[in-house]
Design an enzyme around this catalytic site. Sequence first.
Site, PDB file in Angstrom:
ATOM      1  N   LYS A   1      -0.677   5.584  -5.479  1.00 15.33           N
ATOM      2  CA  LYS A   1      -1.753   5.312  -6.442  1.00 15.33           C
ATOM      3  C   LYS A   1      -2.613   6.553  -6.705  1.00 15.33           C
ATOM      4  O   LYS A   1      -3.005   6.814  -7.835  1.00 15.33           O
ATOM      5  CB  LYS A   1      -2.652   4.175  -5.918  1.00 15.33           C
ATOM      6  CG  LYS A   1      -1.895   2.869  -5.690  1.00 15.33           C
ATOM      7  CD  LYS A   1      -2.773   1.824  -5.033  1.00 15.33           C
ATOM      8  CE  LYS A   1      -3.149   2.121  -3.603  1.00 15.33           C
ATOM      9  NZ  LYS A   1      -2.041   2.106  -2.629  1.00 15.33           N
ATOM     10  N   GLY A   2      -2.909   7.307  -5.628  1.00  9.15           N
ATOM     11  CA  GLY A   2      -3.772   8.486  -5.764  1.00  9.15           C
ATOM     12  C   GLY A   2      -3.207   9.464  -6.771  1.00  9.15           C
ATOM     13  O   GLY A   2      -3.893   9.904  -7.696  1.00  9.15           O
ATOM     14  N   LYS A   3      -1.934   9.776  -6.639  1.00  2.43           N
ATOM     15  CA  LYS A   3      -1.290  10.711  -7.562  1.00  2.43           C
ATOM     16  C   LYS A   3      -1.333  10.169  -8.999  1.00  2.43           C
ATOM     17  O   LYS A   3      -1.609  10.897  -9.943  1.00  2.43           O
ATOM     18  CB  LYS A   3       0.172  10.957  -7.151  1.00  2.43           C
ATOM     19  CG  LYS A   3       0.910  11.694  -8.242  1.00  2.43           C
ATOM     20  CD  LYS A   3       2.388  11.778  -8.123  1.00  2.43           C
ATOM     21  CE  LYS A   3       2.938  12.052  -9.522  1.00  2.43           C
ATOM     22  NZ  LYS A   3       4.231  12.685  -9.540  1.00  2.43           N
TER      23      LYS A   3
ATOM     24  N   ARG B   1       5.602   5.039   8.733  1.00  4.42           N
ATOM     25  CA  ARG B   1       5.668   3.820   7.910  1.00  4.42           C
ATOM     26  C   ARG B   1       7.032   3.178   8.087  1.00  4.42           C
ATOM     27  O   ARG B   1       8.045   3.869   8.187  1.00  4.42           O
ATOM     28  CB  ARG B   1       5.451   4.173   6.435  1.00  4.42           C
ATOM     29  CG  ARG B   1       4.053   4.692   6.143  1.00  4.42           C
ATOM     30  CD  ARG B   1       3.923   5.099   4.667  1.00  4.42           C
ATOM     31  NE  ARG B   1       2.607   5.654   4.382  1.00  4.42           N
ATOM     32  CZ  ARG B   1       2.378   6.615   3.481  1.00  4.42           C
ATOM     33  NH1 ARG B   1       3.373   7.116   2.773  1.00  4.42           N
ATOM     34  NH2 ARG B   1       1.164   7.057   3.280  1.00  4.42           N
TER      35      ARG B   1
ATOM     36  N   GLY C   1       0.811  -1.213   0.000  1.00  3.37           N
ATOM     37  CA  GLY C   1       0.000   0.000   0.000  1.00  3.37           C
ATOM     38  C   GLY C   1       0.842   1.259   0.000  1.00  3.37           C
ATOM     39  O   GLY C   1       2.080   1.213   0.111  1.00  3.37           O
ATOM     40  N   ASP C   2       0.172   2.396  -0.202  1.00  3.70           N
ATOM     41  CA  ASP C   2       0.795   3.734  -0.176  1.00  3.70           C
ATOM     42  C   ASP C   2       1.878   3.915  -1.229  1.00  3.70           C
ATOM     43  O   ASP C   2       2.837   4.669  -1.039  1.00  3.70           O
ATOM     44  CB  ASP C   2       1.387   4.026   1.225  1.00  3.70           C
ATOM     45  CG  ASP C   2       0.332   3.943   2.304  1.00  3.70           C
ATOM     46  OD1 ASP C   2      -0.838   4.238   1.997  1.00  3.70           O
ATOM     47  OD2 ASP C   2       0.678   3.581   3.446  1.00  3.70           O
TER      48      ASP C   2
ATOM     49  N   ALA D   1      -8.083   3.089   3.012  1.00  8.59           N
ATOM     50  CA  ALA D   1      -7.248   3.718   1.986  1.00  8.59           C
ATOM     51  C   ALA D   1      -7.059   5.192   2.298  1.00  8.59           C
ATOM     52  O   ALA D   1      -7.947   5.838   2.848  1.00  8.59           O
ATOM     53  CB  ALA D   1      -7.918   3.568   0.620  1.00  8.59           C
ATOM     54  N   GLY D   2      -5.895   5.704   1.940  1.00 10.82           N
ATOM     55  CA  GLY D   2      -5.637   7.147   2.012  1.00 10.82           C
ATOM     56  C   GLY D   2      -4.845   7.485   0.768  1.00 10.82           C
ATOM     57  O   GLY D   2      -3.675   7.142   0.675  1.00 10.82           O
ATOM     58  N   HIS D   3      -5.505   8.075  -0.209  1.00 13.47           N
ATOM     59  CA  HIS D   3      -4.868   8.352  -1.502  1.00 13.47           C
ATOM     60  C   HIS D   3      -4.626   9.859  -1.629  1.00 13.47           C
ATOM     61  O   HIS D   3      -5.565  10.643  -1.663  1.00 13.47           O
ATOM     62  CB  HIS D   3      -5.745   7.837  -2.649  1.00 13.47           C
ATOM     63  CG  HIS D   3      -5.869   6.347  -2.657  1.00 13.47           C
ATOM     64  ND1 HIS D   3      -6.583   5.645  -3.594  1.00 13.47           N
ATOM     65  CD2 HIS D   3      -5.337   5.400  -1.816  1.00 13.47           C
ATOM     66  CE1 HIS D   3      -6.487   4.341  -3.334  1.00 13.47           C
ATOM     67  NE2 HIS D   3      -5.743   4.172  -2.265  1.00 13.47           N
TER      68      HIS D   3
ATOM     69  N   GLN E   1      -4.999  -0.237  -1.184  1.00  9.37           N
ATOM     70  CA  GLN E   1      -3.998  -1.107  -0.540  1.00  9.37           C
ATOM     71  C   GLN E   1      -2.991  -1.594  -1.588  1.00  9.37           C
ATOM     72  O   GLN E   1      -2.776  -0.908  -2.560  1.00  9.37           O
ATOM     73  CB  GLN E   1      -4.671  -2.287   0.188  1.00  9.37           C
ATOM     74  CG  GLN E   1      -5.473  -1.903   1.415  1.00  9.37           C
ATOM     75  CD  GLN E   1      -6.834  -1.313   1.115  1.00  9.37           C
ATOM     76  OE1 GLN E   1      -7.632  -1.926   0.445  1.00  9.37           O
ATOM     77  NE2 GLN E   1      -7.098  -0.131   1.609  1.00  9.37           N
TER      78      GLN E   1
END
Length: 420
Positions: free
Chosen positions: A15-17, A302, A11-12, A38-40, A221
């Site tokens: 993906k959001g970007k 993390r 995860g992290d 999730a935190g995108h 994720q």
Amino acid sequence: MVDVILGLQWGDEGKGKIVDYFAPGYDMVARFQGGPNAGHTLYVEGKKMVLHQIPSGIFHQDKINLIGNGVVLDPVTLYKECEAVAAHGIDVKKNLFISERTNLIIPSHRALDRASEQSKGDSKIGSTLKGIGPAYMDKTGRNALRVGDLLNKNFTTNYIKLRMKHQRLLDGFHFIEDIHAHEEEFFESLEFLRTLNIVNGEYFINKKLKEGKTVLAEGAQGSMLDIDFGTFPFVTSSNTISAGVCTGLGIAPNKIREVIGVTKAYCTRVGSGPFPTELENEEGEKMRTTGQEFGATTGRPRRCGWIDLVALHYACMINGVTQLVMTKADVLDAFETLKACDGYKINGKEVNEIPFQMDKIDIKPLLKEFAGWHTDTTKIKIAKDLPSKMNEYVAFINKFIGAPVKYISNGPGRDQIVTL
Ligand code: GDP
Ligand code: IMO
Ligand code: MG
């Protein structure tokens, strides 16, 4: 056709970007699994936004964003997020669609998540405590309430039945929490949810595909957190891999075209569980500080380490990855030397496959060393300007994985990406 963007690690991966970057090339962006765990992160007009429930295509005015049936939806998180998005001039009533088959997270799911983690003590999963596991358990246990149920006049009665069932489980855990304290906000959020576009998701998406529209499926994720193929039991409760796109949106496998896997140039993990290349030293600390490696959902630091090519190869195999995006390459700008794990040593033997129950065995990573590029890469726009040492690192990865890195992300900004 449907292209997929998903995470290949824990995860992290960014993906959001990447979804935000690719979204202009598609008609629709669709989330197919996961929930507010999730935190995108993406940047809109230079301002940082973190999305938990809404797909990362929402900031492009003319795009349809669909929350698919495979997602677990927390109405409270959604309500707050819709307000934050609306502050940017986005009309969620026009651009956001939710499948009636999407399962709801109710306040007692969050309490059950906390109770379950507390009962596990030292062997806790390190869940985000958003109620994900309990909500998916109610789905497979055939007890869940779904978005479509909101239109049913028995909704409140069914809600109370489910909450009472959860209360009995909480009593079994000897876990005390006042669920009622969260209900006013929950029911207010449900009223808001009723005003959004609730659709029959599988017909909705298939009709669009028939009209020739293109869809970008957004994973949450990462593959190593997949319920079947991840580092079980230290995983999430959904199929995060490309197969989850079909069951999470109601589309057939032959509709999937490109599977775009996102990996960091190194590796991170948040929560418990095996992480063979973890660096519990100042190198790991340097990655964490330079890469700002703190959870977008929970704020937890993390865990950081070198890229794990054994795990990456496994993830590419299971997902059918056709191309890779390597993010956070700029974080390695400051390193003299880099390492990549191209094998494991288990009981004195060299292994290049992911073993069953990684958490039960002692795994030593076999690390190949590379000279660092030691240049500020954050302003580079075109491939020919990338340092040759970075090209060597990428070439090794391409060869090991058998799929090409096609993009290198060199900063969090929308325009910080280089096409190879
Ligand atoms: P996701 O869950 O996969 O969307 O990733 P997160 O948003 O949780 O974490 C990725 C973090 O890295 C965010 O803070 C992003 O803004 C940031 N980020 C993404 N790509 C890059 C990159 O190429 N370089 C740097 N330095 N940061 C990046
Ligand atoms: P995005 O989409 C990183 C991790 C948790 C925990 C395990 C189980 O932002 O990449 P859960 O709440 O799902 O029951 O937690 O999975 N986890 C994530 N780690 N990024 C995520 O999402 C995650 N979602 C869950 O830390 O170890
Ligand atoms: Mg994240």
